[in-house]
Design a protein around this motif. Structure first.
Motif, PDB file in Angstrom:
ATOM      1  N   UNK A   1       5.650   4.532   1.088  1.00  0.00           N
ATOM      2  CA  UNK A   1       4.683   5.620   1.226  1.00  0.00           C
ATOM      3  C   UNK A   1       3.828   5.404   2.466  1.00  0.00           C
ATOM      4  N   UNK A   2       4.524   5.357   3.591  1.00  0.00           N
ATOM      5  CA  UNK A   2       3.883   5.252   4.903  1.00  0.00           C
ATOM      6  C   UNK A   2       4.882   5.806   5.913  1.00  0.00           C
TER       7      UNK A   2
ATOM      8  N   UNK B   1       7.470   5.846   9.119  1.00  0.00           N
ATOM      9  CA  UNK B   1       8.534   4.884   9.431  1.00  0.00           C
ATOM     10  C   UNK B   1       8.051   3.783  10.365  1.00  0.00           C
ATOM     11  N   UNK B   2       7.122   4.092  11.277  1.00  0.00           N
ATOM     12  CA  UNK B   2       6.698   3.111  12.273  1.00  0.00           C
ATOM     13  C   UNK B   2       5.882   1.991  11.636  1.00  0.00           C
ATOM     14  N   UNK B   3       5.043   2.341  10.650  1.00  0.00           N
ATOM     15  CA  UNK B   3       4.299   1.294   9.950  1.00  0.00           C
ATOM     16  C   UNK B   3       5.254   0.337   9.238  1.00  0.00           C
ATOM     17  N   UNK B   4       6.293   0.881   8.623  1.00  0.00           N
ATOM     18  CA  UNK B   4       7.277   0.030   7.945  1.00  0.00           C
ATOM     19  C   UNK B   4       8.075  -0.787   8.955  1.00  0.00           C
ATOM     20  N   UNK B   5       8.472  -0.167  10.043  1.00  0.00           N
ATOM     21  CA  UNK B   5       9.263  -0.839  11.073  1.00  0.00           C
ATOM     22  C   UNK B   5       8.497  -2.004  11.688  1.00  0.00           C
ATOM     23  N   UNK B   6       7.204  -1.819  11.941  1.00  0.00           N
ATOM     24  CA  UNK B   6       6.403  -2.882  12.548  1.00  0.00           C
ATOM     25  C   UNK B   6       6.429  -4.154  11.708  1.00  0.00           C
TER      26      UNK B   6
ATOM     27  N   UNK C   1      14.677   2.060   8.689  1.00  0.00           N
ATOM     28  CA  UNK C   1      13.504   2.779   8.207  1.00  0.00           C
ATOM     29  C   UNK C   1      13.637   4.237   8.637  1.00  0.00           C
ATOM     30  N   UNK C   2      14.040   5.086   7.694  1.00  0.00           N
ATOM     31  CA  UNK C   2      14.426   6.453   8.010  1.00  0.00           C
ATOM     32  C   UNK C   2      13.350   7.418   7.513  1.00  0.00           C
TER      33      UNK C   2
ATOM     34  N   UNK D   1       4.859  11.084   6.701  1.00  0.00           N
ATOM     35  CA  UNK D   1       4.017  10.200   5.896  1.00  0.00           C
ATOM     36  C   UNK D   1       4.812   9.267   4.983  1.00  0.00           C
ATOM     37  N   UNK D   2       6.124   9.439   4.915  1.00  0.00           N
ATOM     38  CA  UNK D   2       6.947   8.644   4.000  1.00  0.00           C
ATOM     39  C   UNK D   2       8.282   8.309   4.650  1.00  0.00           C
ATOM     40  N   UNK D   3       8.897   7.198   4.193  1.00  0.00           N
ATOM     41  CA  UNK D   3      10.207   6.834   4.722  1.00  0.00           C
ATOM     42  C   UNK D   3      10.999   6.089   3.663  1.00  0.00           C
ATOM     43  N   UNK D   4      12.322   6.024   3.868  1.00  0.00           N
ATOM     44  CA  UNK D   4      13.195   5.176   3.064  1.00  0.00           C
ATOM     45  C   UNK D   4      13.468   3.886   3.814  1.00  0.00           C
ATOM     46  N   UNK D   5      13.298   2.788   3.124  1.00  0.00           N
ATOM     47  CA  UNK D   5      13.685   1.484   3.664  1.00  0.00           C
ATOM     48  C   UNK D   5      15.050   1.133   3.079  1.00  0.00           C
TER      49      UNK D   5
END
Length: 283
Positions: free
Chosen positions: A164-165, A167-172, A261-262, A267-271
């Motif tokens: 629940x963020x 994609x860039x926050x997850x990717x970092x 991270x798609x 505001x949301x992404x799939x890991x």
């Protein structure tokens, strides 16, 4: 900085990063989400677009616009039968290419159907993933050639997790190797869940790595250097593959790891958590 962050995290089709994402094959869903021919369809949201995925009677996967072009009924509620997805409202039926193949309520339904397609994206299945091409048809490249895409499915395990963020926050988090010394700090004798092997001790001992990056044709190479005694360094080198894939460094002989991270929307992404071994089935 604020403007850069806004630009980098907007992925609609009319944005710079949205156009970038649409020039790559992207994971749309796991093959296991469509476990058999004529199984129930699945809702898919990717890059802010609402779609529906289904597996037809011949085991082909289609990825269509979420709504029937007739009355905009949601095709997710349709019947997957006899080679197509039939809208539950008036029975219009679409194949995996988006062509309307039947309009039962029209006397000249066959002719009318030819002019009533629904938007569809090209897909392929590789490595247990349904990949989608959302870019210009004339720019469609060859299928992805990640290592795990070439292995038997017995050698690969892929799961996905809702983040629940953006994609860039997850990717970092996947390319930030200073946090390993803290978030992933392991006790003596703990399980090697991160594939580093006995070298985890260097991450445990040195929480201040020197991080360097090198631009490459595929994206970027990221190196984290830690002290490994008086006269040596321990290096962990990862690769970021544009636009949102990370190949995680793994000790030789261990299960290899990659992450994708798609964006679902802004505001949301799939890991997608990808685990594979080149030489043997996974246990």
């Amino acid at each position: 900085m604020r403007d850069d962050n806004f630009m980098l995290t907007q992925t609609a089709s009319d944005t710079p990063v949205g156009r970038l994402f649409r020039h790559f094959w992207l994971p749309a869903l796991l093959s296991s989400e469509l476990p058999r021919p004529d199984c129930p369809p699945v809702r898919v949201r990717i890059l802010g677009e609402n779609l529906v995925a289904f597996r037809d009677s011949d085991n082909r996967v289609g990825l269509l616009d979420a709504h029937c072009p007739h009355r905009r009924a949601e095709l997710y509620y349709g019947r997957n039968e006899q080679g197509g997805l039939r809208c539950i409202y008036h029975g219009w039926k679409f194949d995996v290419n988006g062509s309307c193949v039947d309009i039962p309520t029209e006397e000249n339904g066959c002719e009318l159907a030819k002019s009533r397609p629904v938007a569809a994206y090209p897909v392929i299945e590789q490595g247990g993933v349904v990949w989608v091409w959302m870019g210009p048809p004339e720019r469609q490249p060859a299928p992805p050639e990640f290592d795990f895409c070439t292995l038997p499915l017995s050698h690969v395990y892929i799961s996905k997790c809702l983040m629940k963020c953006n994609y860039l926050q997850a990717l970092e988090g996947s390319i930030d190797y200073s946090h390993i010394s803290f978030l992933h700090k392991e006790s003596a004798g703990g399980a090697d869940v991160f594939g580093i092997g006995e070298l985890i001790r260097f991450a445990n001992d040195d929480g201040k790595p020197t991080i360097s990056t090198t631009p490459t044709a595929y994206g970027m190479r990221i190196a984290a250097r830690r002290n490994a005694g008086d006269d040596a360094y321990f290096w962990r080198i990862a690769r970021w593959l544009a636009p949102a894939f990370v190949v995680v460094p793994t000790e030789v002989g261990n299960v290899c790891r990659a992450n994708a991270f798609i964006p679902i929307d802004d505001e949301n992404c799939w890991w997608y958590r990808i685990r594979y071994h080149q030489d043997r089935p996974l246990t």
